[in-house]
Design an enzyme around this catalytic site. Structure first.
Site, PDB file in Angstrom:
ATOM      1  N   CYS A  75       3.126   1.756   0.810  1.00  0.00           N
ATOM      2  CA  CYS A  75       3.788   0.389   0.294  1.00  0.00           C
ATOM      3  C   CYS A  75       4.015   0.740  -1.324  1.00  0.00           C
ATOM      4  CB  CYS A  75       3.130  -0.598   0.632  1.00  0.00           C
ATOM      5  SG  CYS A  75       4.301  -2.175   0.130  1.00  0.00           S
ATOM      6  N   HIS A 120       4.249  -0.371   5.933  1.00  0.00           N
ATOM      7  CA  HIS A 120       2.749  -0.569   6.331  1.00  0.00           C
ATOM      8  C   HIS A 120       2.570   0.105   7.714  1.00  0.00           C
ATOM      9  CE1 HIS A 120       1.566  -3.027   2.880  1.00  0.00           C
ATOM     10  NE2 HIS A 120       2.561  -3.456   3.034  1.00  0.00           N
ATOM     11  N   GLU A 164      -0.276   0.898   8.710  1.00  0.00           N
ATOM     12  CA  GLU A 164      -1.248   0.085   9.385  1.00  0.00           C
ATOM     13  C   GLU A 164      -1.017  -1.226  10.120  1.00  0.00           C
ATOM     14  OE1 GLU A 164      -1.055  -1.659   5.388  1.00  0.00           O
ATOM     15  OE2 GLU A 164      -0.694   0.422   6.222  1.00  0.00           O
TER      16      GLU A 164
END
Length: 199
Positions: free
Chosen positions: A78, A180, A182
């Site tokens: 990011c 992202h 994750e």
């Protein structure tokens, strides 16, 4: 061990939790020696470009990042991806890390909501190791108002949001994800798993 750089400007715990989930040894650290001794490095980031670069400079880690990024697998996530470029133009012109040539500028999309928040399909432009084992129908999660402007050779994948938005960039062993991983379900975990496979 993967060093997740903790400089006060990152979504560090969600990244650490994702790496733990897939069984990759990772540590949150701001210690220069631990970063130098790591097998791979992840630079997370949330917030504004100039603020994040100030935090990095205050941490004393800019030079070690520049040195180590060329020696081992390195992933910016990011805002951490945006910091990889030469300059950012969020609020003011700010020098980035200069690890990938290009700039980061506001997304001028008058007919679309900014920030760009949500799931978008990855379109592969140049294959890279982080995309191994993924299909051409993969979606990942974005939250950002600025995007990279760089050479096409450095774009592994992009998404369409009004215009082409670089989503996964690379130069040698240096990678950056605007999305992202994750927070991107199985697709994101696979990308992180592929990153771990480079070590």
């Amino acid at each position: 061990m993967i060093a997740i750089i903790d400089y006060g400007a990152g979504n560090i715990f969600s990244v650490k939790n994702a790496l733990d989930f897939i069984g990759l040894d990772a540590k949150l650290t701001s210690d220069e020696n631990e970063i130098r001794n790591a097998d791979g490095i992840i630079l997370p980031g949330v917030g504004a470009f100039p603020w994040a670069m100030t935090k990095l400079r205050e941490s004393g880690l800019v030079e070690v990042i520049k040195e180590e990024a060329h020696k081992k697998p390195f992933l910016g996530i990011c805002l951490g991806m945006q910091l990889l470029f030469d300059k950012g133009y969020e609020f003011e012109e700010t020098d980035g890390l200069g690890l990938i040539h290009g700039t980061v500028e506001f997304m001028e999309e008058p007919d679309l909501s900014i920030p760009h928040i949500g799931w978008n399909k990855l379109v592969v432009q140049n294959d890279c190791p982080l995309l191994a084992g993924l299909s051409d129908e993969e979606y990942v999660y974005f939250v950002h108002s600025y995007k990279a402007h760089c050479d096409d050779k450095n774009i592994s994948a992009y998404c369409e949001y009004g215009h082409k938005v670089p989503a996964l960039v690379f130069d040698g062993n240096i990678y950056g994800a605007q999305f992202h991983p994750e927070k991107s379900g199985k697709t994101g975990l696979k990308i992180l798993e592929n990153f771990g496979g480079l070590i």
